[in-house]
Design a protein around this motif. Structure first.
Motif, mmCIF file in Angstrom:
data_model
loop_
_atom_site.group_PDB
_atom_site.id
_atom_site.type_symbol
_atom_site.label_atom_id
_atom_site.label_comp_id
_atom_site.label_asym_id
_atom_site.label_seq_id
_atom_site.Cartn_x
_atom_site.Cartn_y
_atom_site.Cartn_z
ATOM 1 N N TRP A 209 43.498 53.184 36.792
ATOM 2 C CA TRP A 209 42.378 52.363 37.002
ATOM 3 C C TRP A 209 43.122 50.860 37.638
ATOM 4 N N GLN A 210 44.255 50.624 37.432
ATOM 5 C CA GLN A 210 44.859 49.288 37.816
ATOM 6 C C GLN A 210 44.775 49.289 39.434
ATOM 7 N N VAL A 211 44.783 50.301 39.979
ATOM 8 C CA VAL A 211 44.746 49.991 41.753
ATOM 9 C C VAL A 211 43.489 49.735 41.849
ATOM 10 N N ALA A 212 42.547 50.283 41.281
ATOM 11 C CA ALA A 212 41.012 49.797 41.812
ATOM 12 C C ALA A 212 40.817 48.262 41.069
ATOM 13 N N VAL A 213 41.299 47.925 39.824
ATOM 14 C CA VAL A 213 41.019 46.719 39.217
ATOM 15 C C VAL A 213 41.667 45.628 40.257
ATOM 16 N N ASP A 214 42.954 45.918 40.855
ATOM 17 C CA ASP A 214 43.654 44.958 41.882
ATOM 18 C C ASP A 214 42.708 44.787 43.072
ATOM 19 N N LEU A 215 42.197 45.807 43.406
ATOM 20 C CA LEU A 215 41.259 45.646 44.458
ATOM 21 C C LEU A 215 40.144 45.058 44.358
ATOM 22 N N GLN A 216 39.514 45.188 43.184
ATOM 23 C CA GLN A 216 38.457 44.324 42.763
ATOM 24 C C GLN A 216 38.755 42.904 42.616
ATOM 25 N N ASN A 217 40.040 42.430 42.084
ATOM 26 C CA ASN A 217 40.437 41.057 42.121
ATOM 27 C C ASN A 217 40.530 40.559 43.123
ATOM 28 N N GLU A 218 41.006 41.278 44.213
ATOM 29 C CA GLU A 218 41.410 40.656 45.700
ATOM 30 C C GLU A 218 39.885 40.500 46.288
ATOM 31 N N PHE A 219 39.193 41.550 46.117
ATOM 32 C CA PHE A 219 37.839 41.440 46.921
ATOM 33 C C PHE A 219 36.675 41.660 46.083
ATOM 34 N N PRO A 220 36.012 40.524 45.049
ATOM 35 C CA PRO A 220 35.305 40.731 43.990
ATOM 36 C C PRO A 220 33.968 40.751 44.634
ATOM 37 N N ASP A 221 33.709 40.485 46.091
ATOM 38 C CA ASP A 221 32.386 40.835 46.543
ATOM 39 C C ASP A 221 32.272 42.225 47.185
ATOM 40 N N LEU A 222 33.306 42.881 47.084
ATOM 41 C CA LEU A 222 33.169 44.391 47.526
ATOM 42 C C LEU A 222 32.605 45.246 46.432
ATOM 43 N N PRO A 223 31.350 45.903 46.785
ATOM 44 C CA PRO A 223 30.995 46.750 45.696
ATOM 45 C C PRO A 223 31.854 47.900 45.352
ATOM 46 N N LEU A 224 32.195 48.166 44.289
ATOM 47 C CA LEU A 224 32.971 49.224 43.608
ATOM 48 C C LEU A 224 32.518 50.072 42.915
#
Ligand code: PEP
Ligand code: MN
Length: 264
Positions: free
Chosen positions: A182-197
């Motif tokens: 999960w952490q990989v996706a959470v890190d991505l979300q933190n870096e690009f919060p506007d990118l739908p996940l």
């Protein structure tokens, strides 16, 4: 991708009061199968109908998809149900054919995201279009490679983007087919919060019984949507039979999920 604000907000435009649901079979098998599943999903929360027509199988000799023929079935599914459609593209020829047949959303498979050359040529084939592209994580847990793929689309002016978390290969025996990490996706979300996940619980799980739990975890982590493999006869699906669920099981999952509303 210096100005992340320039990402286009394609998901907000859908105006949904629940997370985005993408559903449909792993593979398009026959015209009848595609249409039957699309009709069963029509009056559910699913907004987008998925079906793979070019299938990147790990080993040869298995069903590798119906190919371009399936694009007509997707078009028909859209006409008959009003759902949007999505399929996987893995090269510029796929892109050209998908655009010609009005596929609404393209997704990039995990085995494609690992290859910058491949991604670059797909991104160039989409230059100047306003297609929405959803990029699955690479098979290995490498955040930079995942982000690199997003950036390659962005720099070709493809700005309707999103990412799909489908888990990561491991040689260890775990309860998952692909470890969520999960952490990989959470890190991505933190870096690009506007990118739908978007979460793909089907390929993480590789089995039906933990799809619900994975969806709930994703929503608790504020994911924007789910992509769930759905078939009227999962056991007899031509690919990924163990992980597909029926449309009515998906309806039940949507009822049972605790959906966190946006704060503020
Ligand atoms: C799929 O969505 O059916 C698929 C092949 O996905 P992945 O690229 O995640 O393996
Ligand atoms: Mn699949």
């Amino acid at each position: 991708m210096e100005n992340k604000k320039e990402l286009r907000n394609w998901l907000d435009a859908f105006n949904l009061d629940h997370p985005l649901v993408i559903a449909g079979p792993c593979s398009a098998e026959t015209e009848e199968q595609v249409l039957k599943i699309a009709h069963e999903l029509k009056d559910t929360d699913a907004t987008v109908f998925r079906a793979g027509i070019w299938k990147p199988r790990t080993r040869p000799g298995m069903f590798e998809g119906v190919g371009a023929l399936g694009l007509k079935w997707l078009q028909k599914a859209k006409e008959e149900t009003g759902m949007l459609t999505t399929t996987e593209v893995a090269n510029p020829n796929h892109v050209e054919l998908a655009l010609k047949h009005d596929v609404d959303i393209l997704w990039i498979g995990a085995r494609t995201t690992v290859s910058p050359f491949n991604i670059q040529e797909i991104a160039e084939a989409l230059k100047g279009t306003d297609k929405t592209v959803l990029i699955k994580n690479p098979v290995n847990p490498d955040l930079a490679l995942w982000l690199g793929a997003v950036e390659r689309f962005y720099t070709q002016d493809v700005k309707n983007l999103g990412v799909i978390h489908r888990g990561f290969s491991t040689y260890e025996k775990t309860r998952y087919r692909n470890n969520p990490e999960w952490q990989v996706a959470v890190d991505l979300q933190n870096e690009f919060p506007d990118l739908p996940l978007i979460l793909d619980p089907s390929h993480i799980a590789g089995r039906r019984d933990i799809i619900f739990d994975l969806c709930q975890t994703g929503l608790d982590l504020n994911y924007d949507g789910i992509m769930v493999e759905t078939h009227y006869d999962p056991d007899n699906a031509w690919s990924d039979a163990k992980q597909q669920i029926t449309p009515s099981q998906l309806v039940q999952i949507m009822k049972d999920l605790k959906i966190r509303k946006e704060e503020g």
